[in-house]
Write a protein that holds these residues in place. Structure first.
Motif, PDB file in Angstrom:
ATOM      1  N   PRO A 140     -24.304  59.262  21.254  1.00  0.00           N
ATOM      2  CA  PRO A 140     -23.275  59.740  20.318  1.00  0.00           C
ATOM      3  C   PRO A 140     -22.352  58.638  19.808  1.00  0.00           C
ATOM      4  CG  PRO A 140     -22.676  60.320  22.557  1.00  0.00           C
ATOM      5  CD  PRO A 140     -24.046  59.708  22.628  1.00  0.00           C
TER       6      PRO A 140
ATOM      7  N   HIS B  79     -19.149  58.336  16.385  1.00  0.00           N
ATOM      8  CA  HIS B  79     -18.502  59.028  15.276  1.00  0.00           C
ATOM      9  C   HIS B  79     -19.174  58.630  13.961  1.00  0.00           C
ATOM     10  CE1 HIS B  79     -15.201  59.699  18.222  1.00  0.00           C
ATOM     11  NE2 HIS B  79     -15.110  60.831  17.554  1.00  0.00           N
TER      12      HIS B  79
ATOM     13  N   LEU C  30     -19.111  63.789  16.067  1.00  0.00           N
ATOM     14  CA  LEU C  30     -19.653  62.956  17.133  1.00  0.00           C
ATOM     15  C   LEU C  30     -21.122  63.323  17.303  1.00  0.00           C
ATOM     16  CD1 LEU C  30     -18.764  60.830  19.263  1.00  0.00           C
ATOM     17  CD2 LEU C  30     -18.461  62.739  20.860  1.00  0.00           C
TER      18      LEU C  30
ATOM     19  N   GLN D  49      -9.718  64.907  15.291  1.00  0.00           N
ATOM     20  CA  GLN D  49     -11.095  64.582  15.630  1.00  0.00           C
ATOM     21  C   GLN D  49     -11.308  63.078  15.630  1.00  0.00           C
ATOM     22  OE1 GLN D  49     -10.256  66.259  12.822  1.00  0.00           O
ATOM     23  NE2 GLN D  49     -10.891  64.971  11.146  1.00  0.00           N
TER      24      GLN D  49
END
Length: 361
Positions: A198, A200, A236, A361
């Motif tokens: 993962p 962003h 993500l 976020q």
């Protein structure tokens, strides 16, 4: 003007329709007017069955309530009010006792409630359970097949070295080539079990990559349009897995369009949704990705099984593209589903927006 006997229904949030003994509409409260997008004045006196394209289930519920002189609830009533308005509802039918001059014998009170949200949650949970069970089955099956494949190929390779007649090498080559093909298939079946990496990223990065790949693979006959919401937040996720998931769906759409022999288009759309439940967890925000095509649609007999492995409506297809797409999306705590009819197939992907402790976020 509303009669005193009906005035109490005006304030209800539940949609209420009153019908007479002949099942003609006497009254709709404001909630029912909003639900069916009409007014009580316009439909007063019309037969209830004339308001909906298919009211067989509703009529059956009314018949049961009337026959038993008691309330009856039908939990899944699908009513088509117009070409653009189809509703999934629960309906409680209650006979009205002839205890006043305002109520005639045989009058019925119908209470309608939306069940779209409940159906959506049930569908999501069913898809998740099916996906997990299918992935575990495929994983175990792939491991069982993969182990002897190596032995078969190795034995064929040794046999190939011992053969003296050149013509016989063709047969050992067939064995080795088919073993390699099955090995590749098993590797693809096991691919989703790689843990995501993962980071962003913007969902538009994923869609733009898919768009460029589809345009390169289908330079003629398939156009790709964009309808992006610039306010979509970063998520993500594993960029390569998400690209592969969306690409599998978009490639299926492009292949369906190409097989139809006519030019068509694929629309890539993004939106932000609020207060969404995914994988039994509530999120303040989620990103909606849609892949929409105007191809021939998914055959009705395949629609319940398109996410199952080795199911394909295309000759020569492996039947793994949508299975892998679903697995990758599920690993991101998301969900994917579709609606399909000739000329309009929409695959919708919902991905959660993970938020930090400060609400960003």
């Amino acid at each position: 003007m509303t009669s005193p006997a009906l005035s109490g229904l005006e304030l209800l949030a539940t949609a209420v329709v009153l019908v007479d003994a002949e099942l003609s509409v006497r009254y709709m409260n404001p909630a029912a007017e909003n639900l069916f997008e009409t007014s009580s004045r316009n439909v007063a006196g019309q037969p209830l069955g004339a308001l909906f394209t298919d009211a067989a289930v509703l009529m059956g519920a009314i018949g049961l309530a009337r026959a038993n002189a008691a309330s009856y609830t039908e939990h899944d009533v699908e009513l088509e009010v117009s070409e653009r308005l189809r509703l999934h509802l629960s309906c409680t039918v209650s006979p009205i006792e002839p205890n006043s001059s305002a109520a005639g014998i045989g009058e019925m009170l119908l209470e309608f409630r939306h069940i779209d949200k409940q159906l959506k949650i049930a569908r999501e949970e069913r898809l998740l359970d099916e996906s997990h069970a299918t992935r575990e089955l495929v994983r175990n099956l792939a491991h069982e097949i993969k182990n002897p494949l190596g032995g078969i190929r190795g034995a064929a390779q040794l046999l190939d070295r011992e053969l003296e007649r050149p013509g016989l090498h063709e047969y050992t080559q067939v064995i080795m080539n088919e073993a390699d093909r099955l090995q590749s298939l098993m590797d693809r079946l096991l691919t989703p079990h790689r843990l995501p990496q993962p980071a962003h990223l913007s969902p538009h990065e994923v869609l733009e990559r898919v768009r460029s790949l589809i345009q390169a693979e289908f330079p003629q006959g398939v156009s790709v349009r964009r309808d992006y919401d610039v306010s979509v937040p970063r998520i993500l996720g594993d960029k390569e897995q998400l690209i592969q998931a969306v690409l599998n769906i978009a490639r299926n759409a492009a292949q369906a369009i190409a097989s139809g022999g006519r030019d068509g288009e694929i629309l890539l759309r993004t939106r932000v949704l609020r207060q969404v439940t995914l994988a039994r967890r509530r999120y303040r925000h989620a990103v909606q990705l849609q892949i929409i095509d105007n191809g021939p649609g998914i055959p009705a007999e395949l629609q319940e099984r398109v996410f199952h492995p080795l199911v394909s409506g295309r000759e020569g297809g492996s039947g793994l593209g949508l299975t892998l797409a679903q697995a990758f999306i599920n690993q991101h705590r998301g969900i994917v589903w579709f609606e399909s009819a000739p000329g309009n197939t929409t695959f919708t992907i919902l991905l959660p927006v993970e938020e930090t402790g400060n609400g960003k976020q």
